[in-house]
Scaffold this active site. Structure first.
Site, PDB file in Angstrom:
ATOM      1  N   GLY A 159       0.760  -1.242   0.000  1.00 50.42           N
ATOM      2  CA  GLY A 159       0.000   0.000   0.000  1.00 50.42           C
ATOM      3  C   GLY A 159       0.788   1.288   0.000  1.00 50.42           C
ATOM      4  N   GLU A 205       3.757  -6.803   1.580  1.00 56.34           N
ATOM      5  CA  GLU A 205       3.289  -7.131   0.231  1.00 56.34           C
ATOM      6  C   GLU A 205       3.227  -5.887  -0.654  1.00 56.34           C
ATOM      7  OE1 GLU A 205      -0.641  -8.399   1.263  1.00 56.34           O
ATOM      8  OE2 GLU A 205       0.002 -10.374   1.938  1.00 56.34           O
ATOM      9  N   PRO A 206       4.356  -5.210  -0.882  1.00 55.28           N
ATOM     10  CA  PRO A 206       4.294  -4.021  -1.731  1.00 55.28           C
ATOM     11  C   PRO A 206       4.158  -4.409  -3.204  1.00 55.28           C
ATOM     12  CG  PRO A 206       6.557  -4.437  -1.055  1.00 55.28           C
ATOM     13  CD  PRO A 206       5.719  -5.493  -0.401  1.00 55.28           C
ATOM     14  N   GLY A 207       3.323  -3.696  -3.925  1.00 56.10           N
ATOM     15  CA  GLY A 207       3.183  -3.912  -5.364  1.00 56.10           C
ATOM     16  C   GLY A 207       3.559  -2.647  -6.111  1.00 56.10           C
ATOM     17  N   ARG A 208       2.746  -1.605  -5.893  1.00 55.04           N
ATOM     18  CA  ARG A 208       2.909  -0.355  -6.624  1.00 55.04           C
ATOM     19  C   ARG A 208       4.300   0.246  -6.435  1.00 55.04           C
ATOM     20  NH1 ARG A 208      -1.381   2.903  -8.013  1.00 55.04           N
ATOM     21  NH2 ARG A 208      -2.652   1.800  -6.499  1.00 55.04           N
ATOM     22  N   CYS A 216     -13.580   4.886 -28.681  1.00 51.13           N
ATOM     23  CA  CYS A 216     -14.852   5.602 -28.804  1.00 51.13           C
ATOM     24  C   CYS A 216     -15.521   5.798 -27.449  1.00 51.13           C
ATOM     25  CB  CYS A 216     -15.764   4.840 -29.740  1.00 51.13           C
ATOM     26  SG  CYS A 216     -14.929   4.438 -31.265  1.00 51.13           S
ATOM     27  N   GLU A 217     -14.907   6.545 -26.579  1.00 47.75           N
ATOM     28  CA  GLU A 217     -15.454   6.870 -25.259  1.00 47.75           C
ATOM     29  C   GLU A 217     -14.866   8.217 -24.860  1.00 47.75           C
ATOM     30  OE1 GLU A 217     -16.869   4.655 -22.687  1.00 47.75           O
ATOM     31  OE2 GLU A 217     -16.722   2.742 -23.756  1.00 47.75           O
ATOM     32  N   ARG A 261      -5.912   3.630 -15.713  1.00 45.61           N
ATOM     33  CA  ARG A 261      -5.879   4.347 -14.434  1.00 45.61           C
ATOM     34  C   ARG A 261      -6.485   5.754 -14.489  1.00 45.61           C
ATOM     35  NH1 ARG A 261      -2.007   5.606 -11.934  1.00 45.61           N
ATOM     36  NH2 ARG A 261      -2.862   5.205  -9.882  1.00 45.61           N
ATOM     37  N   TYR A 309      -0.249  -1.627 -12.194  1.00 49.19           N
ATOM     38  CA  TYR A 309      -1.665  -1.523 -12.553  1.00 49.19           C
ATOM     39  C   TYR A 309      -1.809  -0.888 -13.936  1.00 49.19           C
ATOM     40  CZ  TYR A 309      -1.711  -2.618  -7.630  1.00 49.19           C
ATOM     41  OH  TYR A 309      -1.449  -3.222  -6.420  1.00 49.19           O
TER      42      TYR A 309
HETATM   43  C1  LIG Z   1      -3.224  -5.017  -3.940  1.00 48.78           C
HETATM   44  C2  LIG Z   1      -2.713  -5.644  -2.730  1.00 48.78           C
HETATM   45  C3  LIG Z   1      -1.398  -5.399  -2.307  1.00 48.78           C
HETATM   46  C4  LIG Z   1      -0.474  -4.434  -3.009  1.00 48.78           C
HETATM   47  O1  LIG Z   1      -0.867  -3.100  -2.862  1.00 48.78           O
HETATM   48  P1  LIG Z   1       0.091  -1.949  -3.408  1.00 48.78           P
HETATM   49  O2  LIG Z   1      -0.651  -0.709  -3.149  1.00 48.78           O
HETATM   50  O3  LIG Z   1       0.289  -2.199  -4.862  1.00 48.78           O
HETATM   51  O4  LIG Z   1       1.363  -2.012  -2.646  1.00 48.78           O
HETATM   52  C5  LIG Z   1      -0.934  -6.074  -1.208  1.00 48.78           C
HETATM   53  N1  LIG Z   1      -1.711  -6.947  -0.530  1.00 48.78           N
HETATM   54  C6  LIG Z   1      -2.981  -7.219  -0.907  1.00 48.78           C
HETATM   55  C7  LIG Z   1      -3.785  -8.175  -0.126  1.00 48.78           C
HETATM   56  C8  LIG Z   1      -3.525  -6.565  -2.009  1.00 48.78           C
HETATM   57  O5  LIG Z   1      -4.788  -6.812  -2.362  1.00 48.78           O
END
Ligand SMILES: *Cc1c(COP(=O)(O)O)cnc(C)c1O
Length: 421
Positions: free
Chosen positions: A239, A275-278, A346-347, A314, A375
């Site tokens: 997050g 659990e970092p993604g972004r 077309c939007e 996004r 994303y």
């Molecule tokens: C989406 C998600 C993440 C990653 O969130 P980011 O904002 O991308 O870091 C981690 N854990 C869970 C359970 C998620 O659904």
């Protein structure tokens, strides 16, 4: 910080000229930097180096196997949210004992797949899911290691579509019910309770919501231990946000975040998972697109690109801001003027930016959307029968196409016309 910088007026991806890749691959395409991915992973890894930990990349942010293998080889685990993601992580060579299974509605088939292939833990989201998980594990004669995702009822202060930690959100069990649910989990014969999970939302730009949530997790850890549960692992979710616009205040760094984790839960002696993604993938990717036409409208100029909302959703979905820069840098003296930057779909929602100040651009010029690594490609669709955008990865002075652009035939031939038609 990323590795997409101008050199002699040309946008580079590490040591490769972005325009050269465009000439070879065609536009639009996503482009990822290996060095940026690794740097972001390492920042988190170092920020938690005060204790036992595992950084599990939330692969839903960008799930190409080349990205997964890059991070997996560096030691990262993976956070998966579907059977498909589990299979993809395994295919990229990530061992099961480094894969964490999150997600609100895991099916029996998905649970079986992960139990048979090996799993680090399931992050359980509800009591019914917990019962199914226990049954499937028992039927296979194994114990499923679990944490239970608690919803701490904390306002993540982010966009409503990516907030997950308030009581009205569908995620996790209310923290007030946690002791009862853990008591039931302990009675279920297919489960082994090992810890607690929490994830309050995405693109958080302040530490305070994390602090409130993690304090609640710390209190819950003490209560659950007093109730007799073994709590040895805390999964604190992802997050942490990234700066999408240079003018905005930069969000906290992984270092600050790691110190916060230590301050709030470090005394509990638990293994920490995040659990970092972004933050790992976001600034490690750009979307490169070409100007098809510059169109003079009534009192406004439109920049019509070959990239569209189906390639990068996004802005349409989250009102997101992406910096859009020319691939060949404008002269320092170039005058900026406002453009509406749009795609050909077309939007009316196919608008990336309104009144964006840009240097003079002409038909055929290349532009890059910064911070498009997370994303981006994963949310692309074939709306308007537009081929999914290819993905390219650079590493130093080399680049490789890591997903080909499909041909029209490949797209069209997936349809089947019934015999009776
Ligand atoms: C989406 C998600 C993440 C990653 O969130 P980011 O904002 O991308 O870091 C981690 N854990 C869970 C359970 C998620 O659904």
């Amino acid at each position: 910080m990323d590795h997409f910088l101008y050199r002699d007026g040309r946008l580079m991806a590490e040591d490769v000229d972005v325009a050269e890749i465009a000439a070879s691959v065609g536009t639009p395409f996503y482009l990822y930097s290996t060095a940026t991915l690794l740097r972001h992973y390492q920042l988190f890894d170092e920020a938690l180096s005060w204790g036992p930990h595992l950084v599990c990349y939330a692969m839903k942010a960008a799930s190409n196997q080349a990205i997964l293998k890059t991070l997996g080889d560096a030691g990262a685990g993976m956070d998966v949210v579907s059977g498909g993601e589990y299979a993809r992580a395994k295919a990229a060579g990530v061992p099961g004992d480094r894969i964490v299974f999150s997600g609100v509605g895991k099916t029996e088939e998905e649970i079986r797949l992960a139990l048979e292939g090996g799993i680090r833990q399931f992050n359980v989201e509800s009591e019914p899911e917990m019962r199914v998980l226990s049954q499937v594990a028992e039927s296979l004669g194994v114990l499923a290691p679990i944490t239970i995702r608690v919803n701490p009822d904390v306002d993540a202060k982010t966009h409503a579509k990516i907030a997950t930690g308030k009581s009205e959100n569908k995620f996790g069990i209310p923290i007030a019910k946690a002791r009862a649910v853990y008591a039931e989990a302990a009675r279920l014969r297919g489960l082994k309770v090992i810890g607690i999970d929490v994830h309050i939302g995405s693109q958080l730009t302040q530490l305070e919501p994390f602090e409130l949530a993690y304090q609640k997790v710390a209190e819950l850890t003490e209560q659950l231990r007093a109730d007799g549960h073994e709590i040895s692992r805390l999964d604190l979710g992802g997050g942490l946000g990234i700066p999408y616009a240079r003018s905005n205040e930069a969000p906290p760094l992984p270092t600050d975040y790691g110190a916060l984790v230590q301050r709030t839960v470090g005394h509990l002696g638990c293994e920490i998972e995040i659990e970092p993604g972004r933050l790992i993938a976001g600034n490690a990717g750009i979307l490169v697109s070409r100007v098809i036409y510059v169109k003079e409208g009534e009192g406004r100029k439109f920049l019509i690109l070959d990239g569209a909302m189906n390639d990068l959703i996004r802005p349409a979905m989250y009102d997101a801001h992406h910096e859009i820069v020319p691939v060949v840098e404008a002269a320092a003296a170039a005058e900026l003027s406002p453009y509406d930057i749009v795609g050909p779909v077309c939007e009316s929602g196919d608008t990336f930016a309104k009144g964006r100040l840009m240097p003079p651009l002409s038909d055929g010029d290349l532009v890059a959307f910064r911070s498009a690594g997370a994303y981006g490609a994963v949310m692309a669709s074939e709306y308007n029968t537009r081929p999914l955008v290819p993905e390219v990865m650079v590493n130093g002075d080399q680049f490789a196409v890591i997903r080909q652009r499909p041909t029209f035939d490949e797209i069209i031939n997936r349809d089947t016309i019934p015999e009776w038609l």
